[in-house]
Design a protein around this motif. Structure first.
Motif, PDB file in Angstrom:
ATOM      1  N   ARG A  39       0.818  -1.215   0.000  1.00 38.36           N
ATOM      2  CA  ARG A  39       0.000   0.000   0.000  1.00 38.36           C
ATOM      3  C   ARG A  39       0.853   1.267   0.000  1.00 38.36           C
ATOM      4  NH1 ARG A  39      -2.039   1.778   5.326  1.00 38.36           N
ATOM      5  NH2 ARG A  39      -3.795   2.410   4.101  1.00 38.36           N
ATOM      6  N   THR A  40       2.117   1.147   0.320  1.00 35.69           N
ATOM      7  CA  THR A  40       3.014   2.283   0.144  1.00 35.69           C
ATOM      8  C   THR A  40       3.951   1.956  -1.019  1.00 35.69           C
ATOM      9  OG1 THR A  40       4.886   1.555   1.462  1.00 35.69           O
ATOM     10  CG2 THR A  40       3.046   2.504   2.653  1.00 35.69           C
ATOM     11  N   MET A  80       1.465  -0.600  -6.430  1.00 36.20           N
ATOM     12  CA  MET A  80       1.119   0.111  -5.205  1.00 36.20           C
ATOM     13  C   MET A  80      -0.390   0.133  -5.081  1.00 36.20           C
ATOM     14  SD  MET A  80       2.104   3.931  -3.965  1.00 36.20           S
ATOM     15  CE  MET A  80       0.551   4.710  -3.551  1.00 36.20           C
ATOM     16  N   ASP A  81      -0.906  -0.610  -4.153  1.00 32.52           N
ATOM     17  CA  ASP A  81      -2.350  -0.664  -3.961  1.00 32.52           C
ATOM     18  C   ASP A  81      -2.630  -1.280  -2.597  1.00 32.52           C
ATOM     19  OD1 ASP A  81      -5.046  -0.437  -4.537  1.00 32.52           O
ATOM     20  OD2 ASP A  81      -4.781  -1.163  -6.580  1.00 32.52           O
ATOM     21  N   LYS A  82      -3.863  -1.109  -2.166  1.00 31.01           N
ATOM     22  CA  LYS A  82      -4.239  -1.691  -0.886  1.00 31.01           C
ATOM     23  C   LYS A  82      -4.999  -2.982  -1.153  1.00 31.01           C
ATOM     24  CE  LYS A  82      -6.488  -0.715   3.451  1.00 31.01           C
ATOM     25  NZ  LYS A  82      -7.915  -0.577   3.750  1.00 31.01           N
TER      26      LYS A  82
END
Lengths: 428, 428
Positions: A39-40, A80-82
C-alpha cells in the motif's frame, strides 16, 4: 501450484516488508512471474522507525522505493495498492484501485498493527508506531508537546511535561531511551522556559519486568540504564484509560500527557477473511511449511503468522524471522516442492538486541549476554548492515556520528505549523 | 523606539525566513530583547525546496530548527505561533495561540504565497511551492502520477503522463529541469510499463522568454538545455483554466495532467491590515529605510516589501535581498538611529543563478555571463555555502554526489499509501 509447464506460475506477494521483500528476492532466478503489492511505495526499515519518531533520523534515511529495490529483477513487478481481501475460491486478490489480481501461489506478508486490547478509541490519543506516517505523526506530537509546554510556561504556571510510553518491550524501551536523550540534550537547551527536571518520561509495563524476551539480568540492567537517563519505569502497572486530556496509569490520572502506544500488536485484518484458524492476536496458525491448512500454495509469513518454534511458543515478530521465512517460502516455490516433500521451516535464532541510548544496549546471542558499549556498537553495526541500500547505510551512519558529536539532530521539523495536531494533540 | 534606557526595548520579528533570521542574528549583541515568531518551528532553505518537491532531497536536509539556529543568542526567544494581525494602535501583534505580544519595534518578514491571478480555486489542483508541507504534497502528487500512469498502462490503453509547470521564472525552470531528470533517470527505469517518450513536461510562460530576469542570451541557452532534456517550452502562452481533470493551456485542454504553479507570488495577507500603501502584489511600499510610512519603528523586509532599487523597479524576491535587508534593519536598531539619521538601504547585487539540471545552469554576475558546467558548479558551491548548518551542508553535498553517481534518489517516498491525495490528485 496449478500451472502447466509452458506458462510461468503467477506468484503474488502481499506486503513489501522484510518477509515479502525477502521472498521476492529469493525468487530472482526462478521461472515464475512475481507481483509484489504494497500500500506504500517503499520498503521500511522498521527497527529504526523509533528514531524517526524521536526526530533523530529522517524518513528518507530508513525507507527505500520498492520498485528500485527490485529494479534488477526481470520477473518482479510492483503494484502500489491496498489489498482488501483474498478470494480463495477464485484464487484472486481484491485490491482497492484496480481489477482483482489472479494468483497461482500467494505469499501473505501483511504485517501487524498496534492493538489496544479492545479499546480502539484509544488509538486517536495514543498512536502506535508501524508506518512512516505513524512516525511523522508521533514526531510532530512530541515536538508540539515541547512547544505547548513552552507556551504554558510563558503565560501561566509551569506544569510538568509528561510523556507516557505504554509497553516495556523493545519498541517501548527504545522510544523511552531515545526520548530521554533527545529531550535532555537537544530539546531542553532550545527551550529556555523549560527545565529538564520538569520533563517526565514514564515507561509503563503490565508485566514483572521490561524486555521480557531477554534474560532477567539484562532486563534489570536496561531498567537501571533507563532510570539513570531520567525515565521512570513502572512495572506491573496497567493503563486503564486514555483520553485526549490525559491517561489513567494504575489509579493515577496524569494530565496533560503525550501517550505513545507500544504495548501490543494484532495481525493485519487480511487474515480474518482467510477462513483459517487464528490465534488471539489474529495471526494465522500456519503449518510447518508456513502454508495455511488445506491450501499448500497459500503461505503466511512475518508478523501475521503464528509459527511455533522449538519450545511451542510462537516466534517473535522480528525482522530476521520474517526474512528467513520469506527465503524459505521462495525456495519451496523455486523447487516446486509438493507439500509432502517440504522440510519444515526452522528459525535460526542468531540472538537479539535492544538499544537504550547512546553507548547503551543489551545483547543476547545464544549463551552470550552483554550490555553497555559493546552491545551498542554491535547494535549499530547490525542495523547499518541490514539497511537496504548503500546510500541509506551511509546516511544513517553519518547522521549518528553527527548526533553523537553534537546532540543537534536535524529532523526536528513540524511541517505545517502543527495545525493538524494542535487541536487533537494530547497536550492542548 | 519608545523606550526608556533602563528597560531593553522589545523587538518582535515576524517570520523566520532569510530576512527574519538575518535580523535576529544581526541583533546578537544589542541591548534589546528579541522575540522571533514563526508558524513553523524551522528555518527553510527555500532555494532548494524544488529538490524536495522532486524527491531529490529530504525535508531534513534543507530545514533547521529555529530554536537551534539562535540557541547561542541570549537575547532571542522563539515562539511558534501564527500571527493573525498587527495592531498598530496598541503596538501589539495578535497571535492564534496566546495573548497578544507587545512590541516597541516590529520587523515584518512574513514572506509571500503563490498567487493565482484571481483564481484561488485553482490552488487545489495546481499547488504552489512555498513551505515544506507544499513540497511534500507536490512530491506525493508527482510520485502518485507515475503510479497511476503505471496502473492505467497495465489495465487500459496507455495515455501520456503529462506534467504542466506554470511560470517560466527560476522556480518553474528548476522544477521542469529536475522533473525531467528524475523522470527519465530515476522514475522511468522503475516503471517497466512506462516509456520516457510517453512522459511530457510542459513549461508554460506567458511572456516572451523564460528567466526574464536574466539576459536574453542566457534565456535562450536555458530554453535549449531544457528542450534537450525533453521539456516542451511554451512561450506567450496563458493557462486559462485549471480543473481536477486537467488544464487549459492556450486553447488546448490537456487531460489528465499534474499541474504545478510557479507563476506568481503575493505578499502575506498580514500586509493588508497595516493601513499602508501596497503594490498590486500586496507588498508594502516601504520607505528608503524599509520602515512603513508614518512609523519609523515598523519595518517590512523580504518578499512582503516593495523596495525599489536603482532603476525604480522593485527588488526581486531573493534570499540575498531579504538577508541584506534583515542585516540593515538590525543595524538601524542596534544604533538606535532616528529616522533622519538613517542612510537608505542599498541592495548589493552580487548576481543571480538558476540551475536547469545536472551540470547545467546559467549565471549572471554583473557583466559576467556564463552557463553550463561552470555555472552549475558555482550554483552548487553557493547553495551549499548558504545552508544554515554544517550538518545540512554535509548531507546535501553527499546526497548530490550520490545522486550524480547513481541516479537513485532516496527521497521518493509516498507516506500513507497516497490515500489523502489519490482522490483529489490531478490524475485520477
Amino acid at each position: 501450484m496449478a500451472s502447466n509447464s509452458s506458462v510461468p506460475p503467477h506468484i503474488v506477494i502481499v506486503g513489501g516488508g522484510f518477509g515479502g521483500l525477502a521472498a521476492a528476492q529469493g525468487l530472482a532466478h526462478a521461472p515464475v512471474e512475481v507481483l509484489l503489492i504494497d500500500r506504500t511505495n517503499h520498503h521500511l526499515f522498521q527497527p529504526l522507525l523509533y528514531q524517526v519518531a524521536t526526530a533523530a533520523l529522517s524518513p528518507g534515511d530508513i525507507a527505500w522505493p520498492l520498485r528500485t529495490a527490485v529494479r534488477g529483477q526481470q520477473n518482479v513487478r510492483v503494484v502500489m495498492d491496498k489489498v482488501e481481501a483474498v478470494d480463495r475460491a477464485t484464487r484472486r486478490v481484491i485490491v482497492t484501485n484496480g481489477p482483482a489480481i489472479p494468483f497461482d501461489t500467494l505469499i501473505l506478508a501483511p504485517g501487524s498493527r498496534p492493538a489496544y486490547f479492545g479499546h480502539d478509541e484509544w488509538a486517536a490519543h495514543a498512536p502506535g508506531l508501524k508506518t512512516l506516517s505513524d512516525a511523522l505523526t508521533l514526531r510532530e506530537r512530541l515536538l508540539l508537546a515541547f512547544e505547548n509546554a513552552d507556551r504554558r510556561a510563558r503565560f501561566a504556571a509551569a506544569q510538568p511535561l509528561t510523556f507516557v510510553i505504554v509497553g516495556g518491550g523493545p519498541t517501548g524501551v527504545e522510544l523511552a531511551g531515545a526520548l530521554a536523550e533527545i529531550g535532555r540534550n537537544a530539546m531542553v537547551p532550545d527551550f529556555p522556559a523549560l527545565r529538564w527536571d520538569e520533563v517526565r518520561i514514564l515507561l509503563v509495563e503490565g508485566g514483572e519486568r521490561i524486555l521480557p524476551g531477554f534474560s532477567p539480568a539484562l532486563s534489570s540492567q536496561a531498567t537501571i540504564a533507563l532510570q539513570r537517563m531520567g525515565v521512570t519505569v513502572l512495572l506491573k502497572t496497567q493503563v486503564r484509560e486514555v483520553r485526549d486530556s490525559g491517561v489513567m496509569v494504575g489509579d493515577r490520572f496524569i494530565e496533560p500527557a503525550s501517550v505513545i502506544w507500544a504495548a501490543g500488536n494484532r495481525a493485519s485484518p487480511l487474515t480474518q477473511g482467510l477462513g483459517c484458524p487464528l490465534d488471539s492476536s489474529g495471526r494465522v496458525r500456519v503449518q510447518a511449511d508456513l502454508s495455511i491448512p488445506g491450501d499448500p500454495w497459500i503461505f503466511v509469513i512475518g508478523d501475521a503468522a503464528h509459527c511455533t518454534g522449538k519450545d511451542e511458543r510462537p516466534l517473535p515478530g522480528l525482522a530476521p524471522v520474517a526474512m528467513q521465512q520469506g527465503r524459505y517460502v521462495a525456495e519451496v516455490i523455486r523447487n516446486r516442492q509438493a507439500p509432502g516433500q517440504r522440510a519444515p521451516f526452522v528459525y535460526a535464532d542468531r540472538g537479539q538486541l535492544a538499544t537504550i541510548g547512546r553507548a547503551k544496549a543489551v545483547a543476547e546471542l545464544g549463551p552470550l549476554r552483554f550490555s553497555g558499549l559493546p552491545a551498542w556498537l554491535l547494535w549499530c553495526v547490525v542495523h547499518v548492515f541490514f539497511l537496504i541500500s548503500l546510500r541509506n547505510r551511509f546516511r544513517v551512519m553519518s547522521e549518528w556520528i553527527w548526533y553523537y558529536l553534537t546532540f543537534k539532530p536535524g529532523a526536528r521539523l513540524i511541517y505545517d505549523g502543527g495545525e493538524r495536531h494542535s487541536r487533537s494533540g494530547g497536550q492542548p
